[in-house]
Design a protein around this motif. Structure first.
Motif, mmCIF file in Angstrom:
data_model
loop_
_atom_site.group_PDB
_atom_site.id
_atom_site.type_symbol
_atom_site.label_atom_id
_atom_site.label_comp_id
_atom_site.label_asym_id
_atom_site.label_seq_id
_atom_site.Cartn_x
_atom_site.Cartn_y
_atom_site.Cartn_z
ATOM 1 N N LEU A 260 0.989 -1.293 0.049
ATOM 2 C CA LEU A 260 -0.126 0.002 0.000
ATOM 3 C C LEU A 260 0.804 1.412 -0.034
ATOM 4 O O LEU A 260 0.328 2.311 -0.611
ATOM 5 N N SER A 261 1.781 1.265 0.542
ATOM 6 C CA SER A 261 2.847 2.262 0.779
ATOM 7 C C SER A 261 3.458 2.856 -0.569
ATOM 8 O O SER A 261 3.869 4.132 -0.930
ATOM 9 N N GLU A 262 3.390 2.080 -1.851
ATOM 10 C CA GLU A 262 3.543 2.323 -3.046
ATOM 11 C C GLU A 262 2.965 3.316 -3.672
ATOM 12 O O GLU A 262 2.778 4.147 -4.427
ATOM 13 N N HIS A 263 1.522 3.379 -3.104
ATOM 14 C CA HIS A 263 0.504 4.355 -3.602
ATOM 15 C C HIS A 263 -0.132 5.299 -2.796
ATOM 16 O O HIS A 263 -0.665 6.383 -2.948
ATOM 17 N N LEU A 264 0.194 5.265 -1.719
ATOM 18 C CA LEU A 264 -0.323 6.240 -0.448
ATOM 19 C C LEU A 264 0.824 6.794 0.404
ATOM 20 O O LEU A 264 1.691 5.857 0.721
ATOM 21 N N LEU A 276 -7.518 5.074 -3.878
ATOM 22 C CA LEU A 276 -6.951 3.887 -4.730
ATOM 23 C C LEU A 276 -7.733 3.469 -5.842
ATOM 24 O O LEU A 276 -9.174 3.366 -5.566
ATOM 25 N N SER A 277 -7.378 3.486 -6.960
ATOM 26 C CA SER A 277 -8.489 2.817 -8.072
ATOM 27 C C SER A 277 -8.567 1.372 -7.728
ATOM 28 O O SER A 277 -7.923 0.499 -7.354
ATOM 29 N N VAL A 281 -6.051 -1.500 -6.315
ATOM 30 C CA VAL A 281 -6.354 -2.407 -4.982
ATOM 31 C C VAL A 281 -5.949 -3.850 -5.677
ATOM 32 O O VAL A 281 -5.564 -4.665 -4.882
ATOM 33 N N SER A 282 -6.447 -4.435 -6.828
ATOM 34 C CA SER A 282 -6.117 -5.663 -7.468
ATOM 35 C C SER A 282 -4.731 -6.053 -7.495
ATOM 36 O O SER A 282 -4.337 -6.959 -7.114
ATOM 37 N N ASN A 283 -3.998 -5.003 -7.831
ATOM 38 C CA ASN A 283 -2.487 -5.386 -7.861
ATOM 39 C C ASN A 283 -2.028 -5.560 -6.577
ATOM 40 O O ASN A 283 -1.142 -6.365 -6.537
ATOM 41 N N ILE A 284 -2.384 -4.649 -5.715
ATOM 42 C CA ILE A 284 -1.983 -4.868 -4.311
ATOM 43 C C ILE A 284 -2.321 -6.086 -3.689
ATOM 44 O O ILE A 284 -1.408 -7.064 -2.883
#
Length: 441
Positions: A260-264, A276-277, A281-284
């Motif tokens: 999650l830290s890659e996106h937030l 998050l799109s 979410v699917s990739n995470i």
């Protein structure tokens, strides 16, 4: 460290020379922090008269302070001063960093803080390894054992677990394919009516639905409805060899936080899942699913019926504590305290519930660097953790010990305390691994 990791080969202890160097580095680090104090088991470390070499790591990455505060929580602020003080003391007694390790860094020689120069050099080593056409996993494990800069964790964890291939030109394609496979798994095993499930699968889903709200209860972030849904989806389709066992839900949380830290941005307490799109979410979820499965490949019998692997570790912990600190071992035996009463949870949740959550990802850097050797090293980490309170335990009766071990005073721990636990574990492993009879069943 016990010599390596799964898949990619031995981590830090592959050769005798490397093991000796790593052991000496650990001794120097602990000497700088303890300055002559003794460990349980009468292992005394005295200060050397000659200057110490710069340590390979320090409890905090000075040049990465903002990342630590954002990604690992502001709770550690209380312990930061002691860690920086220790770094400063070591820096004053250390030789200056060699030019070969700092030439690639702008103005590295002009840094006032020795610890900062060392940390900058470590970050440069990580950067150098990750920039290779094919990452050398042995070297990456060696570096990662002592902690990974938070912003590098997602990529490094994928590599250490063998989820992402070492070859840079293949990496993106493999991740894309595995993420699509995860979507297919969700469609095939999760997004189906109960009429298409076996009774065993229905019971497993019910248990997951009960356990998800209990996941790391002290961290409110995991109670977010979208996080709960992600936990449920990932756990429902996870490792085919062992299915789902209580405790696996906790093991998923470090991966969730790291990916999650890659996106937030910012502190975990301020994260908003609405940013998050659906594709994010699917990739995470996919990265968490595959990494958790890879992680548990080396300890499948820890999470099968009756969990025999964990029972073996508890027995070995009891034997090791007796070898290291016989007075504590005898006192616990005299009081009738069974190691299963506290250590089963330690091994089942891999210490996640025993330390502040902002330290968990640092601990898991070492876990992933150990690879297939992790179950063996977990025994030493647990012994080091338990004997942190050696003097205290000898003064407690049965009921007091049970209560103490269920509510250990680690709430205010910072990186300094965790590094001490890992350093002791590494030294004891190095001391005893050549005479394994003390752990024989």
């Amino acid at each position: 460290m016990s010599g390596g990791g799964g898949g990619g080969g031995g981590g830090g202890g592959g050769s005798p020379n490397n093991t000796e160097w790593r052991f000496n580095q650990t001794l120097r680090n602990v000497q700088g922090m303890l300055k002559g104090r003794s460990f349980p088991g009468k292992v005394l470390l005295t200060r050397r008269s000659e200057p110490l070499s710069p340590p390979e790591y320090s409890p905090r990455y000075e040049n990465d302070r903002d990342e630590y505060e954002h990604n690992e929580g502001s709770q550690e602020g209380k312990g930061q001063a002691s860690g920086n003080t220790a770094d400063s003391m070591r820096a004053k007694k250390s030789n200056p960093p060699s030019t070969s390790s700092t030439n690639s860094l702008p103005d590295a020689q002009g840094l006032v803080s020795g610890a900062r120069a060392t940390d900058s050099a470590r970050i440069a080593k990580f950067t150098n390894e990750l920039s290779r056409p094919a990452v050398i996993l042995d070297k990456l494990r060696e570096l990662s054992w002592s902690g990974v800069p938070p912003y590098m964790r997602p990529n490094i964890w994928r590599l250490l677990l063998g989820y992402a291939p070492p070859n840079a030109d293949r990496r993106e394609g493999v991740l894309t394919r595995k993420r699509l496979e995860y979507v297919e798994c969700v469609s095939q095993y999760y997004d189906i009516p109960d009429t298409e499930r076996s009774d065993e699968e229905i019971n497993m889903l019910r248990q997951i639905a009960v356990d998800c709200p209990r996941t790391v209860p002290d961290v409110t972030f995991f109670q977010h409805p979208q996080i709960q849904k992600s936990l449920e989806r990932i756990l429902a389709i996870r490792h085919p060899a062992s299915g789902y066992v209580q405790g696996i839900n906790d093991l998923l949380t470090p991966f969730l936080v790291v990916f999650l830290s890659e996106h937030l941005e910012g502190n975990m307490d301020t994260w908003s899942m609405e940013k998050l799109s659906p594709q994010d979410v699917s990739n995470i979820e996919a990265d968490c699913y595959w990494c958790l499965s890879k992680f548990l490949d080396g300890m499948q019998d820890h999470y099968t019926f009756a969990q025999p692997g964990i029972q073996r570790l508890v027995f070995r912990l009891k034997e090791l504590v007796h070898r290291i600190d016989e007075p504590v071992s005898k006192h616990m035996e005299e009081q009738g305290l069974d190691f299963l009463q506290f250590a089963f949870r330690w091994f089942n949740c891999l210490m996640i519930r025993e330390i502040p959550f902002h330290l968990v990802t640092r601990l898991w850097d070492t876990y992933l660097a150990e690879g297939d050797y992790l179950p063996d090293f977990l025994v030493y980490i647990s012994a080091s953790f338990l004997l942190t309170w050696s003097d205290k335990l000898k003064k407690l009766d049965f009921q007091e010990m049970v209560m103490f071990l269920q509510h250990l005073p680690t709430r205010n721990w910072a990186h300094h305390e965790l590094e001490m636990v890992l350093s002791r574990a590494y030294m004891w492993h190095t001391m005893f691994k050549s005479s394994p009879s003390h752990l024989a069943s």
